[in-house]
Design a protein around this motif. Sequence first.
Motif, PDB file in Angstrom:
ATOM      1  N   SER A 347       0.793  -1.323  -0.020  1.00 14.51           N
ATOM      2  CA  SER A 347       0.096  -0.052   0.052  1.00 14.51           C
ATOM      3  C   SER A 347       0.666   1.393  -0.079  1.00 14.51           C
ATOM      4  O   SER A 347       0.305   2.244  -0.145  1.00 14.51           O
ATOM      5  CB  SER A 347      -0.843  -0.137   1.063  1.00 14.51           C
ATOM      6  N   ARG A 348       1.851   1.069   0.310  1.00 13.40           N
ATOM      7  CA  ARG A 348       3.108   2.291   0.490  1.00 13.40           C
ATOM      8  C   ARG A 348       3.230   3.078  -0.849  1.00 13.40           C
ATOM      9  O   ARG A 348       3.259   4.202  -0.829  1.00 13.40           O
ATOM     10  CB  ARG A 348       4.373   2.022   0.973  1.00 13.40           C
ATOM     11  N   ASN A 354      -1.659  -2.166  -3.942  1.00 16.16           N
ATOM     12  CA  ASN A 354      -2.459  -2.958  -2.647  1.00 16.16           C
ATOM     13  C   ASN A 354      -3.385  -3.968  -3.240  1.00 16.16           C
ATOM     14  O   ASN A 354      -3.332  -5.038  -3.003  1.00 16.16           O
ATOM     15  CB  ASN A 354      -3.023  -1.768  -2.045  1.00 16.16           C
ATOM     16  N   PHE A 609       3.857   1.962   8.572  1.00 22.95           N
ATOM     17  CA  PHE A 609       3.912   2.481   7.339  1.00 22.95           C
ATOM     18  C   PHE A 609       3.371   3.716   7.247  1.00 22.95           C
ATOM     19  O   PHE A 609       2.508   4.269   6.173  1.00 22.95           O
ATOM     20  CB  PHE A 609       3.259   1.583   6.428  1.00 22.95           C
ATOM     21  N   THR A 616      -0.550   6.045   2.709  1.00 23.22           N
ATOM     22  CA  THR A 616      -0.366   4.457   2.719  1.00 23.22           C
ATOM     23  C   THR A 616      -1.831   3.828   3.408  1.00 23.22           C
ATOM     24  O   THR A 616      -2.417   2.714   2.542  1.00 23.22           O
ATOM     25  CB  THR A 616       0.614   3.841   3.554  1.00 23.22           C
TER      26      THR A 616
END
Length: 664
Positions: A347-348, A354, A609, A616
Amino acid sequence: MDVSLMLPLAFGAGVLTLLFSAYLTFSVLKRPTGSEKMQSIAKAIQEGASAYLSRQYKTLVIFVVLLAALIGYFINFDTGIAFLGGVIASALAGTVGMMVSVRANVRTTQAATTGLKPALDVAVKGGAVTGFTLIGLGLLGVAGLYSIYSNLEVLIGFGFGASLISLFARVGGGIYTKAADVGADLVGKVEKGIPEDDPRNPAYIADNVGDNVGDCAGMAADLFESYAVTLIAAMLLGGLAAASLGGTALEYILLPLGVASVAGIASIVGSFFIRLGSSQNIMHALYKGVFGTAVLSAVGFYVLTSDQLNLFYTTLVGLVITILMFLITEYYTAKEYRPVKEVAEASRTGAGTNLISGLAVGLEATALPALLIVLGIWAAYSFAGLYGIALAAAAMLSMTAMVITLDAYGPITDNAGGIAESSGLPAKVRKVTDELDSVGNTTKATTKGFAIAGAALGALALFAAFAEATHLTTVNLLKPSVVMGLFIGGVLPFLFASLLMKAVGKAAFEIVEEVRRQFRTIKGLMKGTARPDYARCVDLATAGALKQLLIPGVLAVAVPLLVGWLFGVEALAGLLGGVIVSGFLLALFMATSGATWDNAKKYVEDGHFGGKGSDTHKAAVVGDTVGDPFKDTAGPSLNSLIKVVNTVALVFAGVLLTYALNLV
């Protein structure tokens, strides 16, 4: 095995589990309900849940009565009566459980003000009401009908009634809960940046209602059906087992009832094993109940089958599949393990990565359960032939009371957290409910894994019973009619899932627009000085779910009948095989990837994160939004589709043999 004791044992276990359910209900309802504000929120959830169930059953009455009349006309009157009995028992199991769950939520919140242990106790007991009501009604229904009619074909009608309600409860509840959840998340979290359970969100009450109609009433109907139809299929095959296994047909017919009865009593004892240890690990506490029940059940199974150890080993196969399905699903969906952490890390770099990572996890997660089912089929067949597969499935489903306890615990703790936040309780209370809810997300995922595996094994037993009823000894894949049926069966789960995903999208769109309208037009709503119109969102979610309910249900009943009538029972056998395989794998993929996305979002919210509010987190919320209808609507509903299609084929097997056109 003393055959004369089996029916009394089933009746005794059925009554005992219902009495235990009543005791649990009394134990939960006598707990304090907290402040007036907490009670007001809980009452709104109760009213919304009751309104939904009432409208759902009113919508289904005409369809149910019509089917009962068709069964009575084409098959016989007794089977039509049994069908209505299955409908009523399944609906009652879900309704009773949900009515207690929506009252246990606020009591769990209040208990959380005094600590984790009392809050866990209330949530577990509230969830257990659903589980023990379910198996009590199932045992009394199957044993009672067999005692009255001594006719296994009549029992198929009871299973069909349970299957039909399961399908509608799963579909309707799933559409409702995810439409409300998606609507609340997209506007509340993403657009307005407010917490999930913020009382300023107009869809807040609808979201909490949805947890109950989906994961209490829906799952209860789903597993009631699995429990009942697997018992019935095993009893049907038991009538033929004596020729290959020795002994009398009656002992094999009644053994599945004995297995279910012993495990029901073991579940009562096992429920007392759920206790927090010094580590305060909630998941370990819940697993004590699962493992304790499994061990006690195994002892009881040995007593029942000690004169035929091959049957005892077969029951152990079912218990081992249960335990391993829990562990496999937990690995893929819990925050502590690699898959969830990988999706969270993906997701970063945005929502796209993601989604790719979550889809990959869901696809990977089909392999181990499929291998487990394959090995289970091989072992059970080695011990006792086709009857062994059915008996292993019955042993697996005999753990249903404990499984439902863990499942219904989830929405209770989810609601409890929402009530704590919206009532303005201290942070230490929300910390307790968050701990409970975090585990609840995993238990809901693991119990879905169990339900999917149980559906697959139960459907195999139904398939074997269908083959016996239609005198099929082989299914020839070189015959065009069989291949046609196979392709139709293979595509049916995909079409079914598509309809449900679209239904969630349509219903969620209406709720999103309504939530936006209220934020736009109600002055002071974002400041918390005005009250949103919760009832409007509840009504929209209810109407949206019920509007989309009938088409998937008609599809599940009509397609197998149409294929069997046009192309014959061999084509229908191909269809059943296609539905079982593709439905099982698609359900695993959707349920697991959805749960992984959900817990990946929660992993980010725990401070990893970047934590809440970061880019994120926004990407993880998108993945969770896509995963919601995967894990709570389409995925679980495929369980019901698999079993309904197989049950319809079995109920109308004789009619199709007589009237099939055999065009190919």
